[in-house]
Design a protein around this motif. Structure first.
Motif, short mmCIF file in Angstrom:
data_model
loop_
_atom_site.label_atom_id
_atom_site.label_comp_id
_atom_site.label_asym_id
_atom_site.label_seq_id
_atom_site.Cartn_x
_atom_site.Cartn_y
_atom_site.Cartn_z
N ASP A 290 2.93 -3.91 -4.06
CA ASP A 290 4.26 -3.38 -3.74
C ASP A 290 4.98 -4.26 -2.72
O ASP A 290 5.85 -3.79 -1.99
N HIS B 81 -2.75 3.01 -1.79
CA HIS B 81 -1.53 3.53 -2.42
C HIS B 81 -1.22 4.94 -1.91
O HIS B 81 -2.13 5.74 -1.70
N HIS C 76 -3.64 -2.36 -2.00
CA HIS C 76 -3.46 -1.61 -0.76
C HIS C 76 -3.86 -0.16 -0.98
O HIS C 76 -4.18 0.23 -2.12
N HIS D 164 4.62 -1.76 -9.34
CA HIS D 164 5.34 -0.67 -9.98
C HIS D 164 6.58 -1.24 -10.64
O HIS D 164 7.03 -2.34 -10.32
N ASP E 297 1.18 6.75 -3.70
CA ASP E 297 1.89 7.41 -4.80
C ASP E 297 1.04 7.64 -6.04
O ASP E 297 1.51 8.18 -7.02
N HIS F 48 4.89 -3.26 3.55
CA HIS F 48 4.85 -1.96 2.85
C HIS F 48 3.73 -1.12 3.46
O HIS F 48 3.92 0.05 3.79
FE LIG Z 1 2.37 1.36 -2.55
#
Ligand SMILES: [Fe+2]
Length: 356
Positions: free
Chosen positions: A229, A139, A137, A271, A141, A212
């Motif tokens: 995630d 992201h 995806h 993560h 972060d 998410h």
């Molecule tokens: Fe993410």
């Protein structure tokens, strides 16, 4: 629909590092560090010795358990708590790289490829043939190293993401003052729901796992599932669902979809945030059903949905939110430089007072 990668090749290291020049969106990085020449973020290069980069040491090597399942090498990037995966068909040495990280220090504006270089070296030292770079995806972060990998792998390995990235781009382009047209075809492959592609002799199935983010996909290769995630290890539970286009109800449905897979399938997460334990990259579906702190068997959907909404309401923005999104919706490219060759990343400012 089956989509084959545009190119399949054997990776060879370039004699010298190069700076990516692609379409109208130039400038990714030469190996080493891009550092600001001023506090406003003018990029300059200090190059690493390309012949002395040791291969990254995987946290674990998970050997193929059966003819349909790949060997998985797992690499933990501590600064952003991200799992990066190099997934290999042991019979052909074909490989995919999932969610690679580009290092970025927002305080100094320094962008570097130390993490990515270790993975590139690992590919080289093990004679792997990378056929795709996969993003689960966009992201929020960490910055993706997808474009850097493509550059280092001779520029012809397709960067792939779920087709709903266009929805994410539509959301964030105006926030960062981007023309949507500048984001057309920045990825090489837009993956459809339930699409299948080959990894050597193995089959990879694309699962749409929204919640998410709307574009989120997972990859099922034999008994190895790369969830991004969409679920976290049992003692962490679940990811936030409050980014634009995120949805808690949809996240719950995606988690249930993962939990409906056979019990011995491994769910490799995007993560990990360990507390009082070592980091770990997967749990089996059976372990998740029994122990996931948010959605284990017997959990009421309404309870989870309300808890997740309440939790998300008090979470702060990720540290690298704005740099990540600006780079990641470009498939890992930096914004174009200005007339002086300077590259800037934008931070939208919200004002609740009048300030001139
Ligand atoms: Fe993410």
């Amino acid at each position: 629909m089956r989509v084959q990668p545009r190119h399949v090749h054997t990776h060879t290291r370039r004699a010298l590092p190069s700076v990516l020049r692609q379409t109208a969106e130039p400038l990714l990085v030469a190996r080493g560090t891009v550092s600001p020449a001023s506090v406003r973020g003018v990029a300059s290069l200090s190059r690493a010795n390309t012949n002395s980069i040791p291969p990254a040491e995987p946290w674990r090597r998970h050997p193929s358990s059966d003819p349909e399942t790949p060997t998985v090498f797992t690499f933990y990037e501590k600064d952003t708590s991200t799992w990066q995966y190099i997934v290999v068909d042991p019979r052909t040495s074909e490989a995919v790289i999932i969610d690679p990280v580009l290092d970025y220090d927002p305080a100094s504006g320094v962008l570097s490829t130390a993490t990515a270089d270790g993975l590139v070296s690992f590919v080289e030292h093990n004679g792997l043939k990378v056929i795709r770079i996969l993003e689960t995806h966009a992201h929020a972060d960490h910055l993706t190293a997808a474009q850097y990998f493509k550059q280092e792998l001779n520029g012809d390995v397709p960067v792939c993401i779920g087709r709903r990235i266009k929805q994410v781009q539509e959301t964030f382009a105006p926030i960062y003052g981007l023309e949507l047209s500048s984001l057309e075809n920045v990825f090489d492959v837009y993956l459809g729901d339930n699409e299948e592609f080959k990894l050597g002799s193995l089959s990879c199935h694309v699962l749409h796992l929204p919640g998410h983010t709307p574009d989120h996909v997972g990859f099922v290769i034999g008994k190895a599932v790369f969830t991004g995630d969409s679920i976290f290890n049992p003692d962490v539970g679940s990811a936030r669902a409050d980014f634009p286009g995120g949805n808690v109800e949809t996240l719950y449905a995606s988690m249930q979809r993962l939990l409906s897979l056979p019990g011995d399938y491994r769910l490799y997460v995007g993560h990990d945030y360990p507390q009082n334990r070592d980091q770990t990259c997967f749990s089996t579906v059976a372990e998740q059903r029994a122990k996931n702190r948010h959605v284990k068997e017997g959990t009421d959907a309404t309870t989870f949905i309300q808890w997740r909404k309440d939790r998300d309401a008090v979470l702060g923005a990720p540290r690298l939110l704005h740099p990540s999104l600006q780079v990641n919706i470009r498939a890992g490219r930096l914004p174009p430089p200005d007339g002086h060759g300077r590259v800037f990343l934008r931070t939208p400012v919200k004002l609740d007072v009048k300030l001139e």
